[in-house]
Design a protein around this motif. Structure first.
Motif, PDB file in Angstrom:
ATOM      1  N   ASP A  82       0.833  -1.209   0.000  1.00  0.00           N
ATOM      2  CA  ASP A  82       0.000   0.000   0.000  1.00  0.00           C
ATOM      3  C   ASP A  82       0.862   1.252   0.000  1.00  0.00           C
ATOM      4  O   ASP A  82       1.348   1.680   1.049  1.00  0.00           O
ATOM      5  CB  ASP A  82      -0.927  -0.015   1.231  1.00  0.00           C
ATOM      6  N   GLN A  84      -0.598   3.891  -1.439  1.00  0.00           N
ATOM      7  CA  GLN A  84      -1.638   4.892  -1.625  1.00  0.00           C
ATOM      8  C   GLN A  84      -1.748   5.800  -0.387  1.00  0.00           C
ATOM      9  O   GLN A  84      -1.890   7.018  -0.507  1.00  0.00           O
ATOM     10  CB  GLN A  84      -2.978   4.210  -1.893  1.00  0.00           C
ATOM     11  N   ARG A  85      -1.687   5.154   0.791  1.00  0.00           N
ATOM     12  CA  ARG A  85      -1.901   5.921   2.029  1.00  0.00           C
ATOM     13  C   ARG A  85      -0.885   7.063   2.142  1.00  0.00           C
ATOM     14  O   ARG A  85      -1.235   8.217   2.360  1.00  0.00           O
ATOM     15  CB  ARG A  85      -1.850   4.960   3.217  1.00  0.00           C
ATOM     16  N   ASP A  88      -1.270   9.703  -0.762  1.00  0.00           N
ATOM     17  CA  ASP A  88      -2.376  10.629  -0.486  1.00  0.00           C
ATOM     18  C   ASP A  88      -1.977  11.606   0.613  1.00  0.00           C
ATOM     19  O   ASP A  88      -2.234  12.810   0.518  1.00  0.00           O
ATOM     20  CB  ASP A  88      -3.635   9.857  -0.058  1.00  0.00           C
ATOM     21  N   PRO A 151      -7.250   1.126  -5.004  1.00  0.00           N
ATOM     22  CA  PRO A 151      -6.768   2.290  -5.765  1.00  0.00           C
ATOM     23  C   PRO A 151      -5.463   1.951  -6.494  1.00  0.00           C
ATOM     24  O   PRO A 151      -4.895   0.868  -6.299  1.00  0.00           O
ATOM     25  CB  PRO A 151      -6.542   3.355  -4.684  1.00  0.00           C
ATOM     26  N   ASP A 152      -4.992   2.894  -7.313  1.00  0.00           N
ATOM     27  CA  ASP A 152      -3.843   2.619  -8.188  1.00  0.00           C
ATOM     28  C   ASP A 152      -2.604   2.104  -7.468  1.00  0.00           C
ATOM     29  O   ASP A 152      -1.870   1.275  -8.001  1.00  0.00           O
ATOM     30  CB  ASP A 152      -3.435   3.910  -8.917  1.00  0.00           C
ATOM     31  N   TYR A 153      -2.326   2.616  -6.275  1.00  0.00           N
ATOM     32  CA  TYR A 153      -1.054   2.262  -5.626  1.00  0.00           C
ATOM     33  C   TYR A 153      -1.232   1.254  -4.486  1.00  0.00           C
ATOM     34  O   TYR A 153      -0.445   1.222  -3.539  1.00  0.00           O
ATOM     35  CB  TYR A 153      -0.332   3.542  -5.170  1.00  0.00           C
ATOM     36  N   VAL A 154      -2.276   0.452  -4.593  1.00  0.00           N
ATOM     37  CA  VAL A 154      -2.471  -0.678  -3.669  1.00  0.00           C
ATOM     38  C   VAL A 154      -2.535  -1.944  -4.517  1.00  0.00           C
ATOM     39  O   VAL A 154      -3.436  -2.106  -5.336  1.00  0.00           O
ATOM     40  CB  VAL A 154      -3.759  -0.532  -2.833  1.00  0.00           C
TER      41      VAL A 154
END
Ligand SMILES: Cc1cc2nc3c(=O)[nH]c(=O)nc-3n(C[C@H](O)[C@H](O)[C@H](O)COP(=O)(O)O)c2cc1C
Length: 251
Positions: A82, A84-85, A88, A151-154
């Motif tokens: 992950d 994404q976290r 973001d 999402p894209d980056y997970v």
């Protein structure tokens, strides 16, 4: 041998589960063990998705190379890398236009996910709960991305199914391993000679009282694990996963 090493030595995969559910307390202990795992920079670049919805379990049992025991497992967790976290968080609080995560960032996140995953396997085992990794979660990326709302980056890196082992599973003999000296190197990697391949493989099968030749050993893995249909799908799917992390001309 201390208790931990003894437990690690005895642990084997479990693919048939009893009806006994995993209590909330045990599940919590399994998840707590994951969060105690070391992670790169303590960034915890992983996410765990518990699959409790029967329909999603059934779908995963099918899309992960048709392995029905996945749907029978009382606890199923998908371990994701992950980024994404943080991505973001950085965009919210540091720089709206920060670069996207790249392949090196992804490798760290994958390491975090797998180390956390293994902690859950060991914790579950210590409570008599069996488990099995499901590598086929790497297949059918587009389907799994939608199904799990990724999402894209997970990226889904591994899935583990957990449950109490049936008696035959408890009694199943653990598959033998290669001798340590086949995989331990001193200071530098040294490739095995053809004779050493022959020696280590034969020795491994002697231990298991099997009579396989080295040719049969390599042929078997070649057909089942390298040339099989699932590998075509897995490599296609992972290629898709990697696309957005692969930016050419990274400085
Ligand atoms: C990355 C990874 C992926 C795996 N994928 C599967 C799988 O999709 N299905 C399955 O039945 N076992 C799977 N396994 C379990 C292995 O087959 C098992 O660990 C191996 O045969 C050694 O047996 P043991 O765990 O009982 O010692 C996987 C294990 C790992 C580490």
């Amino acid at each position: 041998m201390n208790q931990t090493i003894n437990q690690l030595t005895k642990r084997k995969s479990v693919r048939v589960f009893t009806e006994k559910p995993i209590s909330l307390e045990s599940k919590q202990a399994i998840l707590d063990a994951a969060i105690q795992a070391p992670t790169a920079g303590n960034m915890q670049l992983y996410a765990m998705i518990e699959i409790s919805d029967k329909k999603i379990k059934d779908q995963l049992a099918q899309s992960c190379d048709n392995q029905p025991f996945i749907a029978q497992a009382p606890l199923v967790i998908v371990f994701c890398a992950d980024y994404q976290r943080f991505f973001d968080g950085w965009r919210f609080f540091v720089d709206q236009n920060t670069r996207p995560p790249l392949v090196g960032d992804l490798f760290l996140a994958m390491s975090d996910a797998l180390i956390a995953a293994q902690n859950t396997v060991v914790a579950a085992d210590s409570m008599g709960i069996g488990s099995c990794y499901i590598g086929d979660i790497l297949e059918n990326y587009e389907l799994h991305q939608k199904l799990l709302n990724l999402p894209d980056y997970v990226l889904p890196i591994s899935m583990i199914v957990y449950g109490y082992p049936t008696v035959p599973q408890q009694n199943r003999i653990k598959p033998t391993r290669l001798d340590l000296s086949a995989v331990v190197h001193q200071n530098q990697y040294s490739s095995l000679s053809k004779e050493q391949h022959e020696y280590y493989v034969t020795q491994r099968f002697k231990l298991a009282n099997q009579n396989l030749t080295v040719q049969q050993y390599y042929q078997d893995f070649y057909s089942r694990k390298y040339q099989a249909a699932f590998t075509v799908e897995m490599n296609r799917s992972v290629n898709q996963m990697l696309q957005r992390f692969l930016i050419k001309n990274v400085e």
